[in-house]
Design a protein around this motif. Structure first.
Motif, mmCIF file in Angstrom:
data_model
loop_
_atom_site.group_PDB
_atom_site.id
_atom_site.type_symbol
_atom_site.label_atom_id
_atom_site.label_comp_id
_atom_site.label_asym_id
_atom_site.label_seq_id
_atom_site.Cartn_x
_atom_site.Cartn_y
_atom_site.Cartn_z
ATOM 1 N N GLY A 17 9.330 -4.260 -6.510
ATOM 2 C CA GLY A 17 9.733 -3.548 -6.143
ATOM 3 C C GLY A 17 11.205 -4.085 -5.521
ATOM 4 O O GLY A 17 12.097 -2.850 -5.681
ATOM 5 N N GLY A 18 11.972 -4.537 -5.226
ATOM 6 C CA GLY A 18 12.176 -5.447 -3.724
ATOM 7 C C GLY A 18 12.750 -4.704 -3.069
ATOM 8 O O GLY A 18 11.961 -4.029 -2.860
ATOM 9 N N GLY A 19 13.766 -5.270 -2.814
ATOM 10 C CA GLY A 19 13.869 -3.692 -0.942
ATOM 11 C C GLY A 19 13.954 -5.326 0.648
ATOM 12 O O GLY A 19 14.159 -6.077 -0.285
ATOM 13 N N ALA A 20 13.590 -4.620 1.243
ATOM 14 C CA ALA A 20 13.749 -5.967 2.815
ATOM 15 C C ALA A 20 12.138 -5.869 2.983
ATOM 16 O O ALA A 20 11.926 -5.578 4.099
ATOM 17 N N TYR A 21 11.298 -6.809 2.193
ATOM 18 C CA TYR A 21 10.027 -6.810 2.321
ATOM 19 C C TYR A 21 9.427 -7.409 1.175
ATOM 20 O O TYR A 21 10.008 -8.052 0.251
ATOM 21 N N GLU A 22 8.189 -8.347 1.877
ATOM 22 C CA GLU A 22 7.238 -9.338 0.837
ATOM 23 C C GLU A 22 6.405 -9.223 0.728
ATOM 24 O O GLU A 22 6.013 -7.966 2.087
ATOM 25 N N SER A 23 5.465 -9.146 0.176
ATOM 26 C CA SER A 23 3.610 -8.708 0.263
ATOM 27 C C SER A 23 3.026 -9.887 1.221
ATOM 28 O O SER A 23 3.649 -10.933 1.446
ATOM 29 N N GLY A 24 2.791 -8.688 2.043
ATOM 30 C CA GLY A 24 1.380 -9.048 3.231
ATOM 31 C C GLY A 24 0.488 -9.279 2.411
ATOM 32 O O GLY A 24 -0.037 -10.019 0.943
ATOM 33 N N SER A 25 -0.970 -9.275 2.795
ATOM 34 C CA SER A 25 -2.212 -8.970 2.601
ATOM 35 C C SER A 25 -2.819 -7.307 1.746
ATOM 36 O O SER A 25 -1.529 -6.901 2.319
ATOM 37 N N GLY A 26 -3.519 -7.544 0.908
ATOM 38 C CA GLY A 26 -3.559 -5.957 0.670
ATOM 39 C C GLY A 26 -2.443 -5.062 -0.329
ATOM 40 O O GLY A 26 -1.480 -6.262 -1.207
ATOM 41 N N THR A 27 -2.292 -4.263 0.466
ATOM 42 C CA THR A 27 -1.026 -3.618 -0.018
ATOM 43 C C THR A 27 0.243 -4.004 0.821
ATOM 44 O O THR A 27 1.172 -2.884 1.237
ATOM 45 N N ALA A 28 0.191 -4.399 1.756
ATOM 46 C CA ALA A 28 0.237 -4.306 3.299
ATOM 47 C C ALA A 28 1.773 -5.011 3.078
ATOM 48 O O ALA A 28 2.155 -6.253 2.539
ATOM 49 N N ALA A 198 -4.358 4.246 -3.721
ATOM 50 C CA ALA A 198 -2.757 4.914 -4.629
ATOM 51 C C ALA A 198 -1.305 5.109 -3.585
ATOM 52 O O ALA A 198 -1.861 5.337 -2.516
ATOM 53 N N GLY A 199 -0.455 4.817 -4.017
ATOM 54 C CA GLY A 199 0.692 5.058 -3.290
ATOM 55 C C GLY A 199 1.927 4.747 -3.907
ATOM 56 O O GLY A 199 2.181 5.116 -5.019
ATOM 57 N N TYR A 200 3.113 5.397 -2.629
ATOM 58 C CA TYR A 200 4.259 5.477 -3.360
ATOM 59 C C TYR A 200 5.020 4.306 -3.623
ATOM 60 O O TYR A 200 4.677 3.701 -1.713
ATOM 61 N N ALA A 201 5.604 3.941 -3.615
ATOM 62 C CA ALA A 201 6.569 2.589 -2.872
ATOM 63 C C ALA A 201 8.273 1.789 -3.262
ATOM 64 O O ALA A 201 8.713 2.358 -4.459
ATOM 65 N N GLY A 202 9.283 2.318 -2.367
ATOM 66 C CA GLY A 202 10.316 2.521 -2.138
ATOM 67 C C GLY A 202 11.137 1.220 -1.407
ATOM 68 O O GLY A 202 10.060 0.316 -1.068
ATOM 69 N N PRO A 203 12.183 0.754 -1.863
ATOM 70 C CA PRO A 203 12.862 -0.323 -0.665
ATOM 71 C C PRO A 203 12.444 -0.562 0.504
ATOM 72 O O PRO A 203 12.319 -1.785 1.544
ATOM 73 N N GLN A 204 12.547 0.729 0.874
ATOM 74 C CA GLN A 204 12.965 0.616 2.595
ATOM 75 C C GLN A 204 11.543 1.514 3.111
ATOM 76 O O GLN A 204 10.878 1.046 4.066
ATOM 77 N N LEU A 205 10.885 2.078 2.250
ATOM 78 C CA LEU A 205 9.529 2.984 2.592
ATOM 79 C C LEU A 205 8.380 3.217 1.606
ATOM 80 O O LEU A 205 8.265 2.983 0.528
ATOM 81 N N GLN A 206 6.695 2.693 1.922
ATOM 82 C CA GLN A 206 5.578 3.017 1.146
ATOM 83 C C GLN A 206 5.167 3.762 2.144
ATOM 84 O O GLN A 206 4.561 3.778 3.444
#
Length: 395
Positions: A17-28, A198-206
């Motif tokens: 998705g890009g944005g101000a985050y990286e992936s942690g564990s699971g979907t965190a 199930a979820g929605y992933a945006g660059p600043q909000l998940q």
């Protein structure tokens, strides 16, 4: 998050998705400034593969009458694969294994830690080992356009949307050799047998929700337990800039404890993570509300500061209200809640070895604050120390 001087191909961003985050564990999510998960990247056909793993060699002396001294090894190996299936569809597969079951069901000494069982009895002042299968999961993302996507994640062994990234995947806990004593307030669901998210992933909000099995893993650590979808959780994560990530989550767990099969639990967590200039930190609040039963709060703060190529200072402070320290019904302190604070600090010296391999050598010192009613069991002022060597891919 690689050691300065490591090659760029040892770093890998697995999120799409890009944005101000990286992936942690699971979907965190974790802050983008924390950097991508450390490991070795390999291209194979249309796949982008990442290998990651570590082995800790640890010697600890947990203080006081109930503390023990012991040498042990913990380990993890991870293989993750990503590929685009089309312009809009992205697939990620993850496997994570551990040889922790070789320690036996009683795990390792960790003063004031509780949770799960060994030989049919509750574990107290010890940390249970991880299962052989820590994760066997898949994730499919459907790009909506721009940097927004919908996703579906899960598997027979996976992590529901509850709590922050698990402690072994947080930069703030990278060099802390023992699990936090608040593990069962914040991230104990990171190994769950049966998860659909199930979820929605945006660059600043998940925004995401999970159905999963509420029962914690049993003491037979080599098998895959029967999945179930008898519990639920929801989580919202906000990443307003590359330096910050905040999450709040809530779940209802069906019969999480083998020793209390008729009790459910509501669990709520809120955490804020920060990363900049070699510093990573997290603070958080967790609440376990037993159904039926009492509500038990916990707080955690942890940080690691990587200074130059070799030096790291790190620490963790935790405060927890725990009613599982005396599991024997005949004990006069049985089922009484006690507030305990643990403060631990340490230093690690990081050395780059061949290729992506590195080793960190260091130690920690921990002290505790507790009520006087615990002096007979734990001593007046227990102090614990730990020495370690951590060999890792992408240290």
């Amino acid at each position: 998050m690689t050691m300065p001087g490591m090659a760029g191909d040892q770093r890998m961003a697995m999120s799409i998705g890009g944005g101000a985050y990286e992936s942690g564990s699971g979907t965190a999510r974790v802050p983008a400034a924390e950097g991508p998960m450390r490991g070795q990247m390999i291209h194979a056909g249309g796949w982008m593969l990442m290998t990651h793993g570590y082995a800790w060699g640890v010697v600890t002396d947990q203080g006081g009458p109930r503390g023990q001294d012991e040498a042990f090894i913990t380990s993890m190996a991870m293989l993750m694969g990503d590929r685009d299936l089309s312009d809009r569809v992205h697939l990620q597969l993850t496997s994570m294994l551990s040889l922790d079951p070789l320690m036996g069901p009683r795990g390792y000494p960790n003063l004031f830690a509780t949770g799960e069982t060994a030989d049919g009895r509750p574990l107290v002042d010890r940390q249970h080992p991880h299962d052989l299968f820590m994760e066997l999961s898949g994730r499919v993302d459907y790009r909506l356009g721009g940097k927004d996507s919908l996703f579906l994640y899960g598997g027979p062994v996976a992590e529901p949307a509850l709590g922050p990234a698990a402690f072994m995947h947080r930069g703030s806990a990278r060099y802390l050799p023992l699990a936090p004593i608040t593990h069962h307030w914040f991230d104990s669901t990171h190994i769950t047998y049966g998860v659909v998210t199930a979820g929605y992933a945006g660059p600043q909000l998940q925004l995401e929700g999970s159905a999963f099995r509420g029962r914690e893993p049993d003491e037979h650590r080599w098998d895959i337990e029967a999945p179930a979808l008898d519990s639920w959780s929801v989580r919202a994560t906000w990443t307003p800039s590359p330096h910050w990530a905040a999450q709040v989550s809530h779940g209802r767990l069906h019969s999480p404890e083998a020793q209390e099969p008729n009790a459910d639990e509501r669990r709520t967590t809120a955490t804020v993570s920060y990363a900049a200039g070699g510093l990573t930190a997290m603070v958080g609040y967790g609440l376990k509300a037993k159904l039926p039963g009492r509500a038990l709060p916990a707080w955690i703060g942890e940080a690691a500061w990587e200074i130059g190529r070799h030096h790291t200072l790190f620490g963790r402070i935790e405060h927890v209200k725990n009613d599982e320290l005396f599991p024997d019904p005949a004990d006069p302190l049985h089922d009484r809640p006690f507030r305990v604070t643990k403060a631990e600090g340490g230093y690690a010296y990081r050395i780059a070895l061949a290729g992506p391999l590195g080793i960190a050598l260091g130690g920690t010192l921990a002290g505790y604050a507790k009520p006087a009613a615990l002096d007979a069991a734990y001593g007046n002022a227990p102090v614990s120390w730990t020495l370690f060597g951590k060999l890792a891919v992408g240290l």
